[in-house]
Design a protein around this motif. Sequence first.
Motif, PDB file in Angstrom:
ATOM      1  N   THR A 350       0.846  -1.195   0.000  1.00 12.73           N
ATOM      2  CA  THR A 350       0.000   0.000   0.000  1.00 12.73           C
ATOM      3  C   THR A 350       0.884   1.248   0.000  1.00 12.73           C
ATOM      4  OG1 THR A 350      -0.116   0.204   2.406  1.00 12.73           O
ATOM      5  CG2 THR A 350      -1.739  -1.247   1.337  1.00 12.73           C
ATOM      6  N   TYR A 351       0.283   2.360  -0.368  1.00 11.18           N
ATOM      7  CA  TYR A 351       1.013   3.630  -0.394  1.00 11.18           C
ATOM      8  C   TYR A 351       1.542   3.968   1.001  1.00 11.18           C
ATOM      9  CZ  TYR A 351       1.977   8.455  -1.905  1.00 11.18           C
ATOM     10  OH  TYR A 351       2.567   9.654  -2.232  1.00 11.18           O
ATOM     11  N   MET A 352       0.729   3.747   2.004  1.00 10.82           N
ATOM     12  CA  MET A 352       1.151   4.001   3.383  1.00 10.82           C
ATOM     13  C   MET A 352       2.326   3.104   3.774  1.00 10.82           C
ATOM     14  SD  MET A 352       0.917   5.368   6.430  1.00 10.82           S
ATOM     15  CE  MET A 352      -0.679   6.154   6.704  1.00 10.82           C
ATOM     16  N   GLU A 353       2.247   1.831   3.427  1.00 10.90           N
ATOM     17  CA  GLU A 353       3.326   0.906   3.782  1.00 10.90           C
ATOM     18  C   GLU A 353       4.644   1.318   3.147  1.00 10.90           C
ATOM     19  OE1 GLU A 353       1.059  -3.374   4.468  1.00 10.90           O
ATOM     20  OE2 GLU A 353       1.455  -2.681   2.419  1.00 10.90           O
ATOM     21  N   PHE A 354       4.589   1.770   1.909  1.00 10.62           N
ATOM     22  CA  PHE A 354       5.839   2.186   1.272  1.00 10.62           C
ATOM     23  C   PHE A 354       6.406   3.437   1.928  1.00 10.62           C
ATOM     24  CE2 PHE A 354       8.042   4.966  -1.729  1.00 10.62           C
ATOM     25  CZ  PHE A 354       9.182   4.191  -1.920  1.00 10.62           C
ATOM     26  N   LEU A 355       5.590   4.471   2.078  1.00 10.84           N
ATOM     27  CA  LEU A 355       6.108   5.723   2.620  1.00 10.84           C
ATOM     28  C   LEU A 355       6.612   5.572   4.056  1.00 10.84           C
ATOM     29  CD1 LEU A 355       3.568   8.350   1.247  1.00 10.84           C
ATOM     30  CD2 LEU A 355       5.888   7.887   0.442  1.00 10.84           C
ATOM     31  N   ASP A 356       6.025   4.671   4.815  1.00 13.60           N
ATOM     32  CA  ASP A 356       6.419   4.486   6.220  1.00 13.60           C
ATOM     33  C   ASP A 356       7.374   3.307   6.392  1.00 13.60           C
ATOM     34  OD1 ASP A 356       6.316   5.436   8.849  1.00 13.60           O
ATOM     35  OD2 ASP A 356       4.784   3.988   9.423  1.00 13.60           O
ATOM     36  N   ARG A 357       8.083   2.941   5.331  1.00 11.78           N
ATOM     37  CA  ARG A 357       8.921   1.743   5.327  1.00 11.78           C
ATOM     38  C   ARG A 357      10.073   1.790   6.335  1.00 11.78           C
ATOM     39  NH1 ARG A 357       9.751   5.278   1.490  1.00 11.78           N
ATOM     40  NH2 ARG A 357      11.829   5.885   0.806  1.00 11.78           N
ATOM     41  N   VAL A 358      10.642   2.966   6.566  1.00 14.63           N
ATOM     42  CA  VAL A 358      11.793   3.052   7.472  1.00 14.63           C
ATOM     43  C   VAL A 358      11.370   2.797   8.921  1.00 14.63           C
ATOM     44  CG1 VAL A 358      13.643   4.557   8.332  1.00 14.63           C
ATOM     45  CG2 VAL A 358      13.005   4.607   5.912  1.00 14.63           C
ATOM     46  N   HIS A 359      10.122   3.120   9.230  1.00  9.70           N
ATOM     47  CA  HIS A 359       9.645   2.903  10.592  1.00  9.70           C
ATOM     48  C   HIS A 359       9.661   1.426  10.959  1.00  9.70           C
ATOM     49  CE1 HIS A 359       7.632   3.752  14.315  1.00  9.70           C
ATOM     50  NE2 HIS A 359       6.579   3.022  13.997  1.00  9.70           N
ATOM     51  N   VAL A 360       9.455   0.553   9.974  1.00 10.25           N
ATOM     52  CA  VAL A 360       9.527  -0.883  10.230  1.00 10.25           C
ATOM     53  C   VAL A 360      10.927  -1.261  10.705  1.00 10.25           C
ATOM     54  CG1 VAL A 360       9.318  -3.171   9.177  1.00 10.25           C
ATOM     55  CG2 VAL A 360       7.734  -1.344   8.523  1.00 10.25           C
ATOM     56  N   SER A 361      11.937  -0.690  10.062  1.00 10.01           N
ATOM     57  CA  SER A 361      13.315  -0.936  10.489  1.00 10.01           C
ATOM     58  C   SER A 361      13.582  -0.343  11.859  1.00 10.01           C
ATOM     59  CB  SER A 361      14.284  -0.342   9.462  1.00 10.01           C
ATOM     60  OG  SER A 361      14.127  -0.947   8.198  1.00 10.01           O
ATOM     61  N   GLU A 362      12.996   0.824  12.127  1.00 11.23           N
ATOM     62  CA  GLU A 362      13.185   1.449  13.437  1.00 11.23           C
ATOM     63  C   GLU A 362      12.676   0.549  14.560  1.00 11.23           C
ATOM     64  OE1 GLU A 362      11.519   5.199  16.111  1.00 11.23           O
ATOM     65  OE2 GLU A 362      11.005   5.066  13.987  1.00 11.23           O
ATOM     66  N   VAL A 363      11.489  -0.005  14.383  1.00 20.18           N
ATOM     67  CA  VAL A 363      10.918  -0.882  15.417  1.00 20.18           C
ATOM     68  C   VAL A 363      11.836  -2.075  15.667  1.00 20.18           C
ATOM     69  CG1 VAL A 363       8.986  -2.415  15.949  1.00 20.18           C
ATOM     70  CG2 VAL A 363       8.548  -0.159  14.930  1.00 20.18           C
ATOM     71  N   LYS A 364      12.357  -2.641  14.598  1.00 19.37           N
ATOM     72  CA  LYS A 364      13.252  -3.790  14.730  1.00 19.37           C
ATOM     73  C   LYS A 364      14.541  -3.406  15.445  1.00 19.37           C
ATOM     74  CE  LYS A 364      15.672  -7.302  11.985  1.00 19.37           C
ATOM     75  NZ  LYS A 364      15.907  -7.829  10.601  1.00 19.37           N
ATOM     76  N   LEU A 365      15.136  -2.274  15.066  1.00 24.89           N
ATOM     77  CA  LEU A 365      16.385  -1.838  15.684  1.00 24.89           C
ATOM     78  C   LEU A 365      16.182  -1.459  17.147  1.00 24.89           C
ATOM     79  CD1 LEU A 365      17.843   0.270  12.746  1.00 24.89           C
ATOM     80  CD2 LEU A 365      18.729  -1.907  13.615  1.00 24.89           C
ATOM     81  N   ARG A 366      15.057  -0.841  17.462  1.00 24.60           N
ATOM     82  CA  ARG A 366      14.784  -0.502  18.865  1.00 24.60           C
ATOM     83  C   ARG A 366      14.696  -1.767  19.712  1.00 24.60           C
ATOM     84  NH1 ARG A 366      13.566   4.624  20.325  1.00 24.60           N
ATOM     85  NH2 ARG A 366      12.988   6.121  18.693  1.00 24.60           N
ATOM     86  N   SER A 367      14.087  -2.807  19.170  1.00 20.86           N
ATOM     87  CA  SER A 367      13.947  -4.055  19.936  1.00 20.86           C
ATOM     88  C   SER A 367      15.298  -4.705  20.194  1.00 20.86           C
ATOM     89  CB  SER A 367      13.044  -5.033  19.170  1.00 20.86           C
ATOM     90  OG  SER A 367      13.678  -5.505  17.988  1.00 20.86           O
ATOM     91  N   GLN A 368      16.292  -4.364  19.364  1.00 24.15           N
ATOM     92  CA  GLN A 368      17.632  -4.925  19.529  1.00 24.15           C
ATOM     93  C   GLN A 368      18.584  -3.970  20.241  1.00 24.15           C
ATOM     94  OE1 GLN A 368      18.667  -5.703  15.442  1.00 24.15           O
ATOM     95  NE2 GLN A 368      17.395  -7.546  15.298  1.00 24.15           N
ATOM     96  N   GLY A 369      18.054  -2.824  20.667  1.00 21.45           N
ATOM     97  CA  GLY A 369      18.895  -1.835  21.334  1.00 21.45           C
ATOM     98  C   GLY A 369      19.871  -1.148  20.403  1.00 21.45           C
ATOM     99  N   LEU A 370      19.542  -1.096  19.098  1.00 20.07           N
ATOM    100  CA  LEU A 370      20.468  -0.550  18.106  1.00 20.07           C
ATOM    101  C   LEU A 370      19.973   0.749  17.466  1.00 20.07           C
ATOM    102  CD1 LEU A 370      21.483  -3.873  16.287  1.00 20.07           C
ATOM    103  CD2 LEU A 370      22.798  -2.584  17.994  1.00 20.07           C
ATOM    104  N   TRP A 371      18.936   1.347  18.030  1.00 17.75           N
ATOM    105  CA  TRP A 371      18.421   2.600  17.480  1.00 17.75           C
ATOM    106  C   TRP A 371      19.059   3.803  18.163  1.00 17.75           C
ATOM    107  CZ3 TRP A 371      15.880   3.938  13.225  1.00 17.75           C
ATOM    108  CH2 TRP A 371      15.281   5.194  13.159  1.00 17.75           C
TER     109      TRP A 371
END
Length: 526
Positions: A350-371
Amino acid sequence: MYTHNLPFLKLFMLLSLSGFAMHISNPDPIVPASLQSLNLNGHFQFQNLTDFSQDFGNRFSYQPSSVMFPASISDISATIKHVYELGAQSGLTVAARGHGHSLQGQAQAPGGIVIRMESLRGTETRLHAGESPYVDVSGGELWINVLKETLKHGLAPKSWTDYLHLTVGGTLSNAGVSGQAFRHGPQISNVHELVIVTGTGDTVKCSAKENSDLFYGALGGLGQFGIITRARIALEPAPKMVKWIRVLYSDFTTFTEDQEMLISMEKTFDYIEGFVIINRTGLVNNWRSSFKPQDPVLASQFNSEGRKLFCLEMTKNYNPEDAETIELEVMELLSRLRYVSSTLFQSEVTYMEFLDRVHVSEVKLRSQGLWEVPHPWLNLLIPRSKIHEFAKEVFGKILTDTRNGPILLYPVNRSMWDNRTSVVIPEEEVFYLVAFLSSAPSPSSSLAKNENLEIALKKNKEILEFCHSANIGMKQYLPHHSTQEEWRAHFGDKWETFCRRKQAYDPLAMLAPGQRIFHKAPLPLL
């Protein structure tokens, strides 16, 4: 609205142009308790301010004396007017802080006041859905929330940043660049109107026709002339779906020629970016979790280890009823490109999923303490005529891998940037954004020094030194300079206009001290 002391203006310009102003030490700030007498709808906070002395860069930390949580634009105006009336002798400065995504303390105010702009989120967002649609939003609103609200009406802003969890005022104070910039220009090219609180506390509505000097100065002005409290953003019909494509190149010349061809075409992709891959193991296979390869067998045999590769990332927006037509358009465009044939990867989101794609990486990095680690990012604008010389020296010589973060590289058209704004860009019609987006987690908590950070900073220094020695003609995006001589060189022909606007709209030089361009100082004796 403003009265100018001409002798002081001349002296200010002389001091600025000589570089003297950078070295004036600030007087001790006033006791922040004096701010409690202000009649505000919001409130001040004088304790537990550590969070406001940090930012995404995680390299600089300057403690403010207080943080103001505004409930209205008038709160910001009253606070700045109060500090202005205290005069230069107070030494008190003011910084607007959005989502804290600055890299080197630019939104911090040592011993001063930080205004938490996100306190104004959700205040009076108004959308006009006529022939030329637009939305009025708070300067403290996040772009992700602007998108969510406009999508309810089938509309969306035209130009974006790759990361949407940033404030409107924050990106407009810089430029706001992403893969749509070749077509629509940066975000600052898609603004109709601003409401700004200047360094004297005045609230000014401005546009290309009204108070235009302040309007263009504030766009890309690094917060030096006022705080953007409201913005009118141009909108367009929003698509529902995005065809998201990545292809790989092994030859840099072919890669850049294809990019330049695409951004020159009238009928082309809607988003075009590229990135550089140096000695990165397993990258292609990792893509297969979200991107479907056209030829899975050949793709599985493509090994990126030990090589320099270049990825071209593109999207085509569409609505479901137009899927077949868009598929034909995409295939026709791809047929013109000279990528490695086995490396066509596609996905539909979806258009929203593409534009907000970096946030998916942010959530993953935060869970690993790497943000929340140091981010020694370096963003450069390189003229087209020098991009090959730049790439030859930097990719593979100065930088030997991309393990600690991506390197973005894509062209934009100068004609889509308004030269009246404060942003400085290379003179050539086509120039490249090259972004080194490093992360530097400490390899061990027992180490006294962060070796990853030191290595990244050393590489950044080598890149900058090469650019200067080879006369690359680059400009920094999200600039950071340590002397006023460097700032003067950065702004070039725009420097005198920049200084004039500073004197006109922030005569005490109390706004955005974290940019380290001007220092608040006692008024000179005339």
